[in-house]
Structure formats: C-alpha cells, structure tokens
Design an enzyme around this catalytic site. Structure first.
Site, short mmCIF file in Angstrom:
data_model
loop_
_atom_site.label_atom_id
_atom_site.label_comp_id
_atom_site.label_asym_id
_atom_site.label_seq_id
_atom_site.Cartn_x
_atom_site.Cartn_y
_atom_site.Cartn_z
N GLY C 131 1.02 -1.20 0.04
CA GLY C 131 -0.07 0.01 0.04
C GLY C 131 0.88 1.18 -0.02
CB CYS C 132 0.30 4.75 -1.38
SG CYS C 132 -1.32 4.92 -0.67
CG PHE C 133 -0.96 6.08 3.97
CD1 PHE C 133 -0.26 7.53 4.10
CD2 PHE C 133 -2.34 6.17 3.90
CE1 PHE C 133 -1.19 8.53 4.23
CE2 PHE C 133 -3.07 7.42 3.86
CZ PHE C 133 -2.51 8.54 3.96
#
Lengths: 321, 321, 321, 321
Positions: C131-133
């Site tokens: 995921g990005c975060f």
C-alpha cells in the site's frame, strides 16, 4: 464609536484587521500608519478593500484621535517602538506581535486569549495577542489542563502560507509551494513557549514534552491541528469537559462530527472535535490563522476591553468553498 | 554520446533541461555553469534531482569538453555573453532566451520550432528556441497560415507560474496567486513578434491583428490557449488540414476530443483540438511551458541537430493528475 | 520483451502503470482488460496517453499471450477473481490490491517491498504490491527495526487525492477538497497491519503502538509522512543506519537536507531525512503514492522478477514544479 | 424583520444564501426546505454554519410564516413547482434558477440585475435572479450598450468549480480538476440568451456576435472575464462612461488598477477595469459566482424589494488570500 489606529499597516494581519474593522458597527478607523506606504491608498496594498474606503496610509501617529492602537508590527518592533516613543498612558494597545506574550514583571500586557483570560482582558489596558499556532493548540488543550489530565502531547499542525507574511521568499514562491508539503522548526517552534505558559497556569505540574511538528500547507488560510495524548476517560467525558470549558466562549464550537478546515476559514471560529482511540484522546482543532489566529482575535479582545458584545463585528461568513 | 554544457543553470528552464538530459540515453551532461551557485551541488538548487547526480555547479566554461551548449540565461544575457566571449566556431548553441528569435542578417540563429523549420534545424549550428506562449499559439495557427486562410486572430492563453521564473515577486507569491486569476501585458506580449514572423513566412499577406490576452493561472505548469478566427471551411476541412500539417510531427497530437491541460503537463506534447461554431473556428492548444515551451523543445532541437531520433529522451510520462 | 497484461484498467493505478509501461524499453503491453470500458480506446479514459497508443480496452483475457499479469482491481476483487478463474500456473502475477499482503499459509504471494524482500521477489511468481501509506511509513522505519530500536511510533502522513481512487465522492469533490484539510481513519488505517507485519519480521519483540493519523491533503499526488519516536542514538548514528540499510536500494535517497514533497512527485523515489530533537528521532519520508506507492513499485517488482536492471523504465523525471 | 424561506436548501447557492442571511440584521430565516435532507441539521450539509444555527431542514412549506421565498432549485424545477403548487399571491419570490430569466408575457418575473432594473425590482413581486456568467459579462457591457457603441464582442471567462454545483462528476473530481484547465460550451453557453436580452434593451440595433469561451478554472469561487471589442473612444471616455453608469450602484467598482479575482471573492462586489489597446477596448470584470453571481445578488434584490438599504447584510469581508 471606538476610534482605532493601526501601526504597521501594510502586512497581512493589518489588511485583515482593516477589512474587519471597516464593517464593525462600533468602530471608526482613524488612521493606518505605514512608513513604507505613507501617502498611498489602502486599496493600493489591500486590494480587497476596493469600494470600501478611500483612506490613505499616513506616517503620522495622532494618538489623541484614537482610543485603541493596534500594533501589526514585525516581531521585536513593538517593543522597540514602545521603548523609543511615549504613547499616552490611557491609550489602549493591542499588540499582534510576539513581544509581550511572555508574562513578566516588566510589563503589564495581558495575554489576549479570551477563552482563558476573559476577565483580565476586560480590565486590561495592554493586550498581547496570541500567536496563530498557539491559539489553535491551546484551545485544544486548555480543558485537559484545567482538569489536570495533560500528559505528553503530540501535535502536528499544518498552516496556510499567509502565516509566513507578505515578504516573498523561497518557501512562499507559488511555483515551489503549490501542491507541496514540507516541515519546519520541528519540535522548536517559538509558539511553544506561550502554549506551555498557559497550560501550566491551569495544570501547575505539567512538565512533559509537547512534541510539535509544524507543516507548511499548500493553501493560504487556516491551521488544522491534530493532537493526541494518553487519556483515561471516555470520549463522553472528554466532550463534556470541552463543552463545559467553552460554554461561555461563543467562537469555540465543539462538534461531534469530523471537521474540515474550510468550516472556519474566513471566520473567527475555532472548531474542536474529540475522539477516543485505544488509550489516546485525539483532538482536532481548526482556525483561520489570520482571523481567530490574529486579527479577529485582536478585535475580540478590543470588544472585551471596551465592554461591547464580544461577537460585535465578527459575524463573518465562512468562505466554505 | 553527445556532450552537453549549460550556462545559467539555476533557473527553472535549466532545472528542467537537466532533469531531462540526465535520463537522455545519448547525452552526457558535462558541466552546468552558474556564477551564483558555483560550488554548490545541483541538488541544492534542483531538489528533484536527488539521487540522480552528484554534480556541482561550476563557474568554468570548458568549451572543448562539449558538443553543444545550452543558454538558459535571462533575456538579453545570451547576446551580451556572445558579444563579450569567443566560443569555438564549431560548438553548437541552443539559446532558450529571446535574444536571437528575431531573424536578422546579423546572426545565423535558426528559429527552433521543429514543426516549422525541421530541415533548417537539422543543418543549423545555432538555434533560437521559441518562447512558450509563442509555441502554443504558433502550433495552433501554422496550418491555417500554410493554407492562406488566416484572418484576425483572437487568443486567450493562461499560463502557469513557472513561466515567470524563479525570482520571487508579488505575482508569484503563493498567498496572492493561489486561487487567483489576473491578466498581464494584454495585446502587447513580447511573443507576438515571433508569432507574426512565423505566420507571415507561410502567409505573406497576413497583416490583421492577433489579439492576445495572456492570463496568470493558479497552477505551476502549462499553457492552455483558446484561439478563434473566422473560417469558411468545415470542421472536417480544418481537421484534415491540421492532421496533414502535423503528419511528421511526433509531438503534436490533433484530437477530436475536448482536451484538458494536464494531458500534456510534464510531456513534450502539444495537443490541438478544433471545433467549428457559426463562422468561427475554435482551436484549443495545450503545452507544458517548461517542456514543449522551453527545455523539451531545446532537446528536440538538439536531437535534430545531431541526427538522433527526434523523440530520443523525450518519452516523458504525463503527470496526468 | 516481457509481455504484460492488466486487469482493471480504468482506475488511477492502471493509468499510471500504462503510462510507465508504454515507455519501458523491455515491455510490450499486450492487453488492458476492463469490463466497463471494453471497446473504448485507452486514451478515452487515460487522456495523458494521447499520441502514445491506439490500443483499446478488451474484455478478453488471453493469458497465453503474456508473461505477467497486473491486477489493478478493487480491494477484494483479486481474490474473488483468482478463486473463480484458473490462470496458467506459470503466469507471473503482481497484485496492486490489498488482498494478499497479509502473509498466510494459504497463498504464495510475496510482499513486494523491494527494500525489504528483494531476494524473495526475484524468485517469486506472485507479488502482493504494498500500500502507498505502508510504503512511505515502512521505508522510514525499517532501518530502526533492523537495529532493534523501535519504540512507540508517532506518524502523521498527508496524502494526495488520487489515493482515494477515480470514483467521485464528497471528499474528492474539488469544491470541497480545494484548500481544505481533514483527517480520516485516525489510529485505524488498514495499512497498519502490513506495516506491523514487516516491522516485526525485523524486530520480533516490537509490540508498541504505531499511532497513525492519515490526513487528506489538497493536492493530487504524493504522501508526506512525519514520523518520530524515542531514540537514544545521535543523528549521525541514525544517518549511518539509514545509509547502510538502503545502500543497495536505488530508489531510496537519504538526504541531509530538509525535503519537500515535490522532489519525489512523478518519480519512483522515496526521499528520507532524519533529525534529532531532544530524545526524539524525527524521520520525514516522501513518495509519490501512484508511483513508488503503487504502479512504479509494481514495475520495480516486475523488473526484479524478470532479472532486469531494477531501474529499467523507472528513470522518471520529477515534475518538480 | 423580514421572514424568509428557502426551497432546495442542500446546494451551494442555498448554503451561501443561508450563510449570508444568518447574519443579515433584518432577516429571520424561518425554514429551509429540502426533500432529500428533511430532518437533518443545516450544519450536517453546510458545515460552515457550525455554531451559528441549530435549525434543521424541513419537508414542509409553511408559506404563511414567511414574506419571501427563495428558490435554489435546479434549472427547470422552479417552473415545475409553481405550475404544480399554489403559493400565496402576495408572497414575494426570488428564483435563482434560469426558469424565468427570459422575458415573456406568460410570467411577471422581473430580471433581477439591480444595476439594470433597480426601479422595477423595487416594485416587483417575483424576481428571476441572473446567472453568474451573465452577471459578470452584462456588468462589463451595459455602459457600452447604453452608449450605443456595442460591436462584436469577444469574451473569455474562467469560473470556479462551485459554478457546477454540488453533485460530483468527472470535471469536478479533485484529482482531475486540480491544476487543470479546460473549455466547455464554447460559443454556446446558455447565459448568452439573457446577456443579449439585456443588451438589446439598451442598444436595440445590436445584433453582432457575442463570442464567449467559458473556461473551467482550478479554483472554487469566482469568475474572471476578459472582454474586448472595437471602440472608437479613448480610455478616459470609457472610464467616464462606466463611472457614470454605475454611480448609484454600490457593489460595482470601476478601478484604474489592473484587478485580480481575489479582490472580490467572498464579496458581493463586481470590480471592473478598462484599458484601450489599438482600436480595442479591454474590459476586465470579476465577481464571486456564488455571491454577486447568485445568492448575494438575490439578497440585494430582496433588500430592494423590501425597501431596505441595498447594502444591508452584504458588507462581506473579502477573503483576499
């Protein structure tokens, strides 16, 4: 009518002060002093005033024509001015700079956070108007300090570009700042001093860290602070605490909905919201840095000092969009 | 490998040039000259290069180490430099300033708009790289000029803040420019001269007005030009004209869909779209002012001058969002 | 040439994947599957591709024409798909959804964070792309976990609107989001699970809180994370730790300068910066959520799985402005 | 106190109307009707009202409790409503939709542009409030029409996203619109009808084209129109014409300085500026689309209809930054 003058009239807080005072039903703006702009029209510098005033900046300081003098001077300059000049002893002063925010036996300025010091402000002659970050963060923490439950505090607060003033620079260049995010003065912002001063007035034994990360946002107005700390009570306890603390504070709204910054932009409001997650209490606090964090609060203080309804002239429409 | 040097390396167009050249498979960037930044790392000024180069700015100009020299100097400074200094006679020069865009018997710079002058560029030693507005507007009008159907032209073009350069000023201050719109140099923008010069090469008798309103937009990159004029043909005629004119121009795309600016931001493309309304032909033209309007076009010219595939190093991903 | 297919081609991560793959020198994009857009041109949905491809979306899935299949499907849909369909056993899969990020004996997906799992990725057939975060936060914390010095973590991370996907909604409406700030899923963001999973692989005894406040920013691309925790070492110790940990990671740059988000926007880089304040270590971590936080990382994984240079096709120019 | 009701209370213009009316010293807002939100608090939909009202939306329409009814309904819906329902014959109506802007013998709505029709508005029972683009463009052209010197008109006007309403869609998605520019309804915008209707009232023989390119801007509030046409007089002639035409119009300011949009954002002002270039007169016209272009103008009309000072409740502070 209260007669008002302004020193340092070319900056952002002065512009905001003028824009609000112009529509204040009980104030007459008598002069705006600016050495750099003397002779120019206010509207040359503050274009948003077009159609509202023909006044020009002056380099004069006719103290005897006014009841209250606002200092919108750079940090350090109010003190220099007052040391070099004699102002009438009965002239009320509201200083938007940082110079007199630290309490001291050497001056009689009252820290102008109405939600903390309303009664002293009413009786004060000289007001030190709080800083913008300081306002957003204190309003988020005062009820906990009053309840003696402050513990180590974690703050991340993002601010609009107007907080950095009118002077152009690398971090206020549109090409750089647009769509950009950066951090500055982490853990060391100068507003920490006034925040701690207020909190320890309420909770004497508070000595733990206030970890504060200031963030430069890609917007012009507003401060959005996310704050959390360990808290034993329930969210209902916290809400009750905040509602009680702010029951006589017309500009502080405690909401049970997740807030967003634009609810307060262009207003003198502070919107607060609390949530409980595990053993942490999260407090979100939003203000407009130029209004509640500066010029609006200065006028709130003026209203209190002159015995007016404290909301007078501050029924500002949220920009909302 | 083509060896390249840059003079005037601290500005926006230099930054963009470096960012593209660093990834160009056939170029070695040998030096970046900057008097104000000599000794500093490129990454100190152009943070987007972090991790891509350890090079520092130099105040030296080792001509003998390079094949091509890019001038990213302020308008007027290229000419001053070339008059005061002797550069090797076989060194190729690509000048991004305005200094040699006007044709003259006193210089041998070729106007570097590949869609107009590709063959001359291939043989040129010196290139005057077109202006950003000039690129967007010419590409929208050249096919009509070629067809001898230009009439009075109406142009409104909005530009990003990077067009105004790195030096901070009132109209590039974030607090002012964010969410703001304004007009400047209406009817009198300096790029009108090079636009008219190109158009009259194709349509000698064109003397009517080019009414041009430049607009400051609240974004950083890109130019979006809306252009219209009287036109007798059908929209199909116009589309055919444009498709034909640009059939060998890999960076110009004629689309039958209503375009938006971000389709081209961060690329070397120009997207064109035509519509017919009443007796008017509307042409929409979008470019990235720093890429197709400056540094990307300069590299396109370099590719042509050195006989490379003209798209080499310019397969840039649109930012899109 | 590696032959690639994409399922779920109409969203933001698919668009970004296509825009990068189109210019990847070792990849041929064979098909882009989209049930909702079958028959439409890619450029109808992803306008930034104009002039780069004439390909149309398909509702077919010709597995035998490809070497690798990217899933850009909604969370939950990859799993549903793979349970309902039989894909060839030797087809490599890179899943950008959340479905297989949690390690389990029931699947063989390797968690595709190259800075943590490079060797496993090289041998993997199936990749769960982070995921990005999760990418921004893990890269900020992995060196500390490796050194067994993680303590309670404080994270505030602000993200661009593209993180919320292409489907319009109240919090992605321009009129609301422009110049606005808000918090969501405080302390409860779903990426916390994969973050903790990775950290405890390196520091088995880590059980303290990761306090994570996700913030919606008024920009489109990028994640800027401010992270701090108690740390006994000096800033030099920390810098050495980070430099050492990332010495073979070409996309992670540890800088001694205060970073800003736009240094990484439109690139596959992660820029890290550490500071020491009192007893706290501050780590700033910036990525582009669609590139390093999604599609760029997916291509990085592909490069590793196919034995290519890991930077191939990922020399993306920072937008910078 | 004037008692007011609103139909269609959930949209942007209703929100703006409520935010202004709440602070209007002579108005009591009695009800806000919304079928979709009946029972919800106003602050659930219009967060900027927090702390200012506890009112809820109603599905009732107690006509007998009010003096004036504002329609903030979708275009077409006011007419449908009034055909299907009987409202008291003496109830004043101000319709913000497009339904009754076209003059007709079949209705008695007065076109509510105070600068054109002040006396009729004072006597009117039913008002058709002008469109936002129509307001900005008419105010720029009325003095010329009055002087019988209108010729073919060239208009480019860029608008904020709030002009497109609260319903999310592709062109109001933040990820798309941020930093983007596009054109829509070129030469065919529906406001052209009401613009021409007003202009021909003043200059009967005006039949030439009004070429109008509407542009979608990447900001939320405001319209900035650049308009030019052939004009024989001098700039002084034009300025005198405009000053004279607007001498009794408190919200229209003719300035000799180059204006910018934010001077009017959040206010009910229209700022006009004229320049002469060659044989063309350039007129720049700025308004806030939600205030002067919609709800503020509606309140201006109300003030006139009820014999109040026309500025009452409309002393709104410019956001300026």
């Amino acid at each position: 009518m209260i007669k008002a003058g302004i020193i340092g009239g070319a900056g952002y807080t002065a512009g905001e002060l003028i824009r609000i005072l112009i529509n204040h039903p009980q104030v007459e703006l008598v002069f705006v002093n600016s050495t750099s702009n003397a002779g120019n029209k206010l509207t040359d510098v503050h274009g948003g005033l077009l159609g509202e005033t023909d006044m020009s900046f002056t380099d004069q300081l006719p103290y005897n024509t006014i009841d209250v003098l606002f200092f919108c001077t750079a940090h350090g300059d109010t003190k220099k001015f007052l040391e070099a000049n004699t102002v009438p002893s009965d002239l009320k002063i509201i200083d938007l700079s940082t110079d007199y925010r630290k309490e001291s036996s050497e001056h009689d300025f009252v820290y102008g956070l109405p939600e903390l010091n309303k009664e002293q402000i009413k009786r004060a002659k000289h007001i030190a108007n709080p800083g913008c970050f300081a306002t957003a963060i204190q309003l988020a923490l005062l009820p906990l300090a009053k309840d003696q439950v402050l513990t180590e505090v974690h703050v991340n607060a993002i601010t609009g570009s107007t907080g950095a003033g009118v002077k152009p620079g690398a971090t206020s260049h549109f090409s750089w700042r647009e769509n950009n995010i950066s951090v500055y003065k982490a853990f060391e912002h100068q507003h920490l001093a006034e925040i701690r001063q207020s909190l320890t007035h309420l909770q004497n034994n508070f000595t733990e860290d206030i970890n504060f990360i200031p963030v430069r946002g890609n917007f012009t107005r507003g401060i959005f602070a996310s704050i959390y700390l360990k808290y034993d009570g329930s969210v209902e306890d916290a809400e009750k605490l905040y509602q009680e603390f702010y029951k006589d504070s017309p500009f502080v709204i405690v909401t049970d909905k997740n807030p967003d910054l634009k609810q307060v932009v262009n207003t003198n409001k502070c919107v607060l919201h609390v949530e409980k997650h595990g053993n942490k209490l999260l407090i979100l606090s939003c203000i407009d840095n130029l209004v509640k964090g500066a010029s609006g609060q200065a006028i709130h203080n003026m209203n209190l000092m002159f015995g007016l309804n404290e909301k007078e002239g501050l029924g500002l429409k949220a920009s909302a969009f």
